[in-house]
Design a protein around this motif. Structure first.
Motif, short mmCIF file in Angstrom:
data_model
loop_
_atom_site.label_atom_id
_atom_site.label_comp_id
_atom_site.label_asym_id
_atom_site.label_seq_id
_atom_site.Cartn_x
_atom_site.Cartn_y
_atom_site.Cartn_z
N LEU A 1 94.54 50.16 33.77
CA LEU A 1 93.44 50.33 32.82
C LEU A 1 92.23 50.90 33.55
O LEU A 1 91.83 50.40 34.60
N SER A 2 91.64 51.95 33.02
CA SER A 2 90.50 52.57 33.70
C SER A 2 89.21 51.84 33.37
O SER A 2 89.06 51.26 32.30
N TYR A 3 88.27 51.88 34.32
CA TYR A 3 86.96 51.26 34.11
C TYR A 3 85.89 52.11 34.78
O TYR A 3 86.17 52.89 35.69
N ALA A 4 84.66 51.95 34.32
CA ALA A 4 83.54 52.72 34.85
C ALA A 4 82.92 52.01 36.05
O ALA A 4 82.63 50.81 36.00
N GLY A 5 82.73 52.77 37.12
CA GLY A 5 81.98 52.30 38.27
C GLY A 5 80.69 53.08 38.36
O GLY A 5 80.60 54.20 37.86
N THR A 6 79.69 52.51 39.01
CA THR A 6 78.40 53.20 39.13
C THR A 6 78.06 53.48 40.59
O THR A 6 76.93 53.36 41.01
N GLY A 7 79.09 53.85 41.33
CA GLY A 7 78.90 54.18 42.74
C GLY A 7 79.91 53.45 43.59
O GLY A 7 80.13 52.25 43.42
N MET A 8 80.53 54.17 44.51
CA MET A 8 81.52 53.59 45.40
C MET A 8 80.92 52.43 46.18
O MET A 8 79.91 52.57 46.86
N GLY A 9 81.52 51.25 46.03
CA GLY A 9 81.07 50.09 46.79
C GLY A 9 79.88 49.38 46.19
O GLY A 9 79.40 48.40 46.76
N PRO B 1 87.06 52.95 28.81
CA PRO B 1 87.10 51.78 27.92
C PRO B 1 86.44 50.51 28.42
O PRO B 1 86.14 49.62 27.62
N VAL B 2 86.20 50.39 29.73
CA VAL B 2 85.78 49.10 30.29
C VAL B 2 84.68 49.29 31.32
O VAL B 2 84.69 50.26 32.08
#
Length: 324
Positions: A153-161, A200-201
């Motif tokens: 399931l894909s999710y949004a990140g706001t920057g690596m780490g 989606p997440v």
């Protein structure tokens, strides 16, 4: 009680100003102060930074000017702060991503020892949030969906780490599911794609997520704190489904290591005074944040605890930093 706290904060501020003046031969600050925010406008750090910059300008008689320097999960702004003169005229307003990014990226400079604590503003949970089109209305249902989704399931990140990234990786690790991160340069960009259903997440910061939960454009499943959050009392904790899970999103001010202690004390006193201001308290509490304040030592202990924890998560999940 509030009167006593106000008097205490005012006394601290006066003492800090006097000490700073004695240490530097003149009263600090004597010129505008640059406030680095290592994220793009619109996120929790930016929103909070502007509230406190305005108050510090009012209390200390010089402009505290916000300078957004987003990128690399906060690393660009952190490096600018670490390499700035330690004279009190460059400070950083940061979130829990400081410890997370430091643990994952392991940059050439040493953020933990190059940037020191000034004061914590407060803290909130992250919110496990989904687009309404996703057929999951509870954390348990999301876990089940992830286990049957080919490729994860894909999710949004706001920057690596960043803290959002590691909070989600910790969740997926503890829930024993596969989730695939889609990285964005800012919270604003991630939220735009979440709202359109492109991703989606998100395990998102409470401040930018809350308005969309109220409007129904997004669905909150759970909060990341150990206990249910007062502004979202109907949402369970992730820990109710995944025992032991807990992540707190804090916000605070930091400065280059070596900044004179009298200046640190002045800034700390100004922030503690701001936290007693009725308008600031109403603003923070309205956004769902619990004001905290306290000493630089207390804030430093929080940062070190987070950093040690995220180092463990990085090791257990095998996360590797992206090339810059």
């Amino acid at each position: 009680m509030n009167s006593t706290l106000n008097k205490f904060a005012a006394a601290l501020l006066c003492a800090g100003l006097a000490a700073a003046g004695a240490a530097n031969g003149q009263q600090y600050p004597v010129k505008p102060v640059r406030v680095i925010v290592p994220f793009a406008p619109g996120g929790g750090s930016d929103i909070t930074a502007r509230v406190f910059s305005n108050k510090l300008s009012e209390f200390l008689g010089q402009q505290f000017v916000v300078d957004n320097r987003g990128g690399a999960g906060g690393l660009i702004g952190m490096e600018l702060t670490a390499r700035a003169p330690a004279d009190g005229y460059v400070i950083m307003m940061m979130s829990a991503s400081f410890a997370a990014t430091s643990a994952v990226q392991q940059p050439a400079f040493d953020p933990i020892n190059a940037i020191g604590p000034v004061a914590e503003f407060g803290y909130t949970p992250f919110v496990l949030t989904v687009h309404p089109s996703l057929p999951a209305k509870t954390t348990k249902e999301l876990i089940a969906l992830a286990r049957t989704t080919k490729g994860g399931l894909s999710y949004a990140g706001t920057g690596m780490g960043g803290a959002t990234h590691l909070a989600t990786e910790l969740f997926s690790s503890m829930a024993k599911i596969k989730m695939v991160v889609i990285q964005y340069k800012s919270t604003g960009a991630a939220m735009a794609d979440l709202l359109s259903g492109q991703v989606p997440v998100i395990v998102g910061s409470l401040l930018p997520v809350t308005p969309h939960l109220a409007s129904g454009r997004l669905r909150g499943l759970a909060v990341t704190t150990a206990k249910r959050w007062h502004t979202l009392p109907k949402l369970p904790t992730i820990g109710e489904t995944v025992p032991g899970y807990e992540v707190v999103l804090w916000f605070g001010t930091m400065a280059p290591r070596g900044t004179p202690q009298p200046i640190i004390d002045t800034l700390n006193a100004g922030i503690n005074k701001a936290l007693q201001d009725p308008a600031v308290k109403k603003n923070l509490e309205g956004d769902g944040m619990l004001p905290s304040g306290g000493t630089p030592q207390q804030f430093g202990d929080r940062i070190r605890k987070d950093y040690d924890r995220w180092l463990k998560v990085v090791k257990e999940t095998g996360l590797k930093p992206e090339s810059r």
